[in-house]
Design an enzyme around this catalytic site. Structure first.
Site, PDB file in Angstrom:
ATOM      1  N   LYS A 180      -1.095 -20.415  22.651  1.00 11.14           N
ATOM      2  CA  LYS A 180       0.876 -19.825  22.559  1.00 11.14           C
ATOM      3  C   LYS A 180       0.959 -19.572  23.560  1.00 11.14           C
ATOM      4  O   LYS A 180       0.186 -19.767  24.933  1.00 11.14           O
ATOM      5  CB  LYS A 180       0.352 -18.456  21.988  1.00 11.14           C
ATOM      6  CG  LYS A 180      -0.270 -18.462  20.340  1.00 11.14           C
ATOM      7  CD  LYS A 180       0.473 -17.568  19.090  1.00 11.14           C
ATOM      8  CE  LYS A 180      -0.394 -17.480  18.139  1.00 11.14           C
ATOM      9  NZ  LYS A 180       1.277 -18.478  17.149  1.00 11.14           N
ATOM     10  N   HIS A 219      -5.152 -25.765  10.243  1.00  9.70           N
ATOM     11  CA  HIS A 219      -3.789 -27.372  10.625  1.00  9.70           C
ATOM     12  C   HIS A 219      -4.566 -28.689  11.690  1.00  9.70           C
ATOM     13  O   HIS A 219      -4.309 -29.387  11.170  1.00  9.70           O
ATOM     14  CB  HIS A 219      -2.661 -25.938  11.279  1.00  9.70           C
ATOM     15  CG  HIS A 219      -2.001 -25.070  11.018  1.00  9.70           C
ATOM     16  ND1 HIS A 219      -2.254 -25.004   9.457  1.00  9.70           N
ATOM     17  CD2 HIS A 219      -1.598 -24.019  11.349  1.00  9.70           C
ATOM     18  CE1 HIS A 219      -2.032 -23.491   9.569  1.00  9.70           C
ATOM     19  NE2 HIS A 219      -1.390 -23.022  10.493  1.00  9.70           N
ATOM     20  N   GLU A 242       3.314 -23.678  20.902  1.00 10.65           N
ATOM     21  CA  GLU A 242       3.639 -22.808  21.048  1.00 10.65           C
ATOM     22  C   GLU A 242       4.928 -21.783  22.086  1.00 10.65           C
ATOM     23  O   GLU A 242       4.174 -21.903  22.894  1.00 10.65           O
ATOM     24  CB  GLU A 242       3.330 -21.895  19.627  1.00 10.65           C
ATOM     25  CG  GLU A 242       2.906 -22.451  18.098  1.00 10.65           C
ATOM     26  CD  GLU A 242       3.060 -21.318  17.464  1.00 10.65           C
ATOM     27  OE1 GLU A 242       3.854 -20.615  16.876  1.00 10.65           O
ATOM     28  OE2 GLU A 242       1.393 -20.740  17.621  1.00 10.65           O
ATOM     29  N   ARG A 273       0.787  -1.114   0.047  1.00  8.78           N
ATOM     30  CA  ARG A 273      -0.292  -0.487  -0.101  1.00  8.78           C
ATOM     31  C   ARG A 273       0.678   1.307  -0.083  1.00  8.78           C
ATOM     32  O   ARG A 273       0.660   2.311  -0.031  1.00  8.78           O
ATOM     33  CB  ARG A 273      -0.772   0.170   1.076  1.00  8.78           C
ATOM     34  CG  ARG A 273      -1.891  -0.674   0.872  1.00  8.78           C
ATOM     35  CD  ARG A 273      -2.817  -1.299   2.538  1.00  8.78           C
ATOM     36  NE  ARG A 273      -3.800  -2.115   2.379  1.00  8.78           N
ATOM     37  CZ  ARG A 273      -5.098  -2.250   2.633  1.00  8.78           C
ATOM     38  NH1 ARG A 273      -5.727  -1.001   1.837  1.00  8.78           N
ATOM     39  NH2 ARG A 273      -5.365  -2.592   2.094  1.00  8.78           N
ATOM     40  N   ASP A 295      -6.900 -19.521  13.906  1.00 13.42           N
ATOM     41  CA  ASP A 295      -5.518 -19.729  13.398  1.00 13.42           C
ATOM     42  C   ASP A 295      -4.864 -21.185  13.063  1.00 13.42           C
ATOM     43  O   ASP A 295      -3.926 -21.227  12.436  1.00 13.42           O
ATOM     44  CB  ASP A 295      -4.745 -18.620  14.590  1.00 13.42           C
ATOM     45  CG  ASP A 295      -3.183 -18.496  14.040  1.00 13.42           C
ATOM     46  OD1 ASP A 295      -3.713 -18.089  12.999  1.00 13.42           O
ATOM     47  OD2 ASP A 295      -2.627 -18.197  15.139  1.00 13.42           O
TER      48      ASP A 295
END
Ligand code: BG6
Length: 462
Positions: free
Chosen positions: A336, A247, A223, A49, A242
């Site tokens: 996470k 996944h 994670e 952009r 996410d």
């Protein structure tokens, strides 16, 4: 197999300066160029952009490539192959200008150019960008014999079931399913690819791959990192969208689907879809018992939103309603800022009166990729006591290393036009359907959101 190397290629990257492109895509391109796995005749067109110089795009590459692996000449090669274009994503004129530029580059590169559009942009912008591309003719080949350009789309594909449907429709309107490559980089991880080989080429496991012998299947993706600098993305996404809906649902399909007629893209997708369709969507009334969410304790400060109830941890208990799997406990979970980085699939076998010991098969997707079988063994000496021992297959040891990063495989397959490792529209929509009620319930309020300290073990989040 390598004939794609002779065809010139233009890779158009939307969002080249964004987090994902910087973290995964550019390092993957670096390795592919270094190991001569992309056509020499390569042009990269970076879309942004803002007005960004090429040098800025590759600035941070050095920090992403480990030590000796870093080769300045490869970065220079990438630099030389790249042109930047400032585009207002809402302006048809800008897309028309882009098309002109691509035609010029295509003429420079010579006949038979493959054109790939890689969309690494927020999912909210997908539909509009796809329409603009279609309305200005980007979906058409250049010249009569030209190849139809391909669209590579990053997950999450949509935001929920309805938005995913809108996205699928928009893509269908301009590009055909054959032109679309929905990236799920977990499918390109070497150990994920090995699941089907392991299951269908080893007769030993075929007859016991069902509810009579298997008690539970648990798929985890933990994670240690937090959301890093992706506040805006993560506030709109959360762990369920996410990682879990994409996944982990894909890994679950690979581990539980029926044997495909052949290990070919079309048959694999057919078998995967049949499996996903047999998973019961979680009912609104079951969300409290079948879905667990958590948030690490410093998250609210990181996103500067003290009212955020976006989950950084999600666990779902699922039921596969078919003869093969009915009665098996299926859990998928991700988080996470946990105590370890680890993605694995743990298949636990049933004990019985004759053999009360526990057996489990663990597919380690990462790290230390491999497969472990846990068995009971008698302790040596004058004792009858047993202990759990492990039989181990380790990729590193068996094959002297892995083939490369998943993203490298993703790019090569898209360039070659092989869709086996990409998710189809129907797979994506079915996965959304399974989690839709959880999304709705969690969006409504922050009830039962477990706060956990950074570095917690996942089993403490209950
Ligand atoms: C991405 C997610 O799809 O996968 C990230 O958007 C996550 O949040 C990443 O960190 C994990 O990938 P990997 O390959 O490091 O396990």
């Amino acid at each position: 197999m390598n004939d794609y190397l002779d065809r010139p290629i233009i890779l158009v990257i939307f969002g080249i300066t964004g987090d994902l492109s910087q973290r995964k895509l550019l390092p993957a391109l670096y390795h592919l160029v270094k190991h001569h796995q992309l056509p020499k005749n390569l042009a990269i067109v970076g879309i942004s952009r803002k007005n960004v110089p090429v040098s800025e795009v590759y600035d941070s590459l050095k920090t992403k490539i480990h030590g000796d692996d870093y080769d300045k000449t490869v970065v220079e090669e990438l630099h030389k192959a790249t042109r930047m274009l400032q585009v207002d994503l809402d302006q048809n004129d800008d897309y028309a200008r882009l098309l002109e530029k691509l035609r010029d580059i295509s003429d420079e590169l010579g006949p038979g150019v493959s054109r790939l559009y890689y969309l690494s942009i927020p999912s909210q912008a997908f539909v509009s960008v796809v329409h603009h591309l279609g309305e200005t003719g980007h979906h058409e080949p250049f010249g009569q014999d030209g190849e139809r350009p391909r669209l590579l789309v990053e997950k999450p594909f949509g935001y929920d079931e309805a938005s995913a449907e809108t996205l699928v429709k928009a893509v269908d309107e301009h590009f055909g399913e054959q032109q679309v490559f929905r990236i799920d980089h977990y499918l390109a991880k070497e150990t994920a690819q090995n699941i089907l080989t392991f299951r269908f080429q080893n007769p030993l496991f075929q007859s016991i791959w069902n509810t009579r012998h298997i008690e539970s299947i648990q798929i985890v993706a933990y994670e240690t990192i937090g959301i890093e600098k992706r506040s805006v993305f993560y506030e709109q996404t959360g762990a369920l969208r996410d990682i879990l809906q994409s996944h982990l649902m894909q890994l679950l399909a690979l581990i539980t689907m029926e044997k495909p007629a052949a290990l070919e893209s079309h048959d694999i997708h057919k078998a995967k879809l049949r499996l996903l369709e047999s998973i019961d969507p979680i009912d609104p009334g079951e969300v409290g018992t079948k879905a667990v969410r958590g948030q690490y304790d410093s998250y609210k400060n990181e996103v500067s939103n003290q009212r955020s109830h976006v989950e950084t941890f999600a666990r779902l208990h699922l039921n596969i309603d078919n003869e093969q799997w009915r009665g098996v406990k299926v859990t998928i979970e991700t988080g996470k800022a946990l105590h370890e980085k680890c993605t694995e699939i743990i298949v636990r076998f049933r004990a019985n009166e004759d053999a009360p010991g526990t057996n489990a098969l663990t597919f380690r997707v990462q790290p230390q990729e491999g497969i472990t079988l846990s068995l009971q063994a008698k302790r040596p000496g004058l004792t009858k006591e047993t202990e759990t021992v492990r039989m181990d297959f380790d990729y590193e040891r068996a094959f002297y290393g892995l083939a490369g990063e998943a993203y490298e495989r993703v790019i090569i397959d898209a360039v070659r036009g092989d869709q086996s490792l990409f998710a189809t529209a129907q797979e994506v929509l079915t996965s959304w359907r399974i989690v839709e009620n959880v999304i709705q319930a969690w969006a409504a309020d922050g009830k039962n959101l477990r706060l956990y300290p950074v570095g917690s073990p996942a089993n403490e989040i209950v």
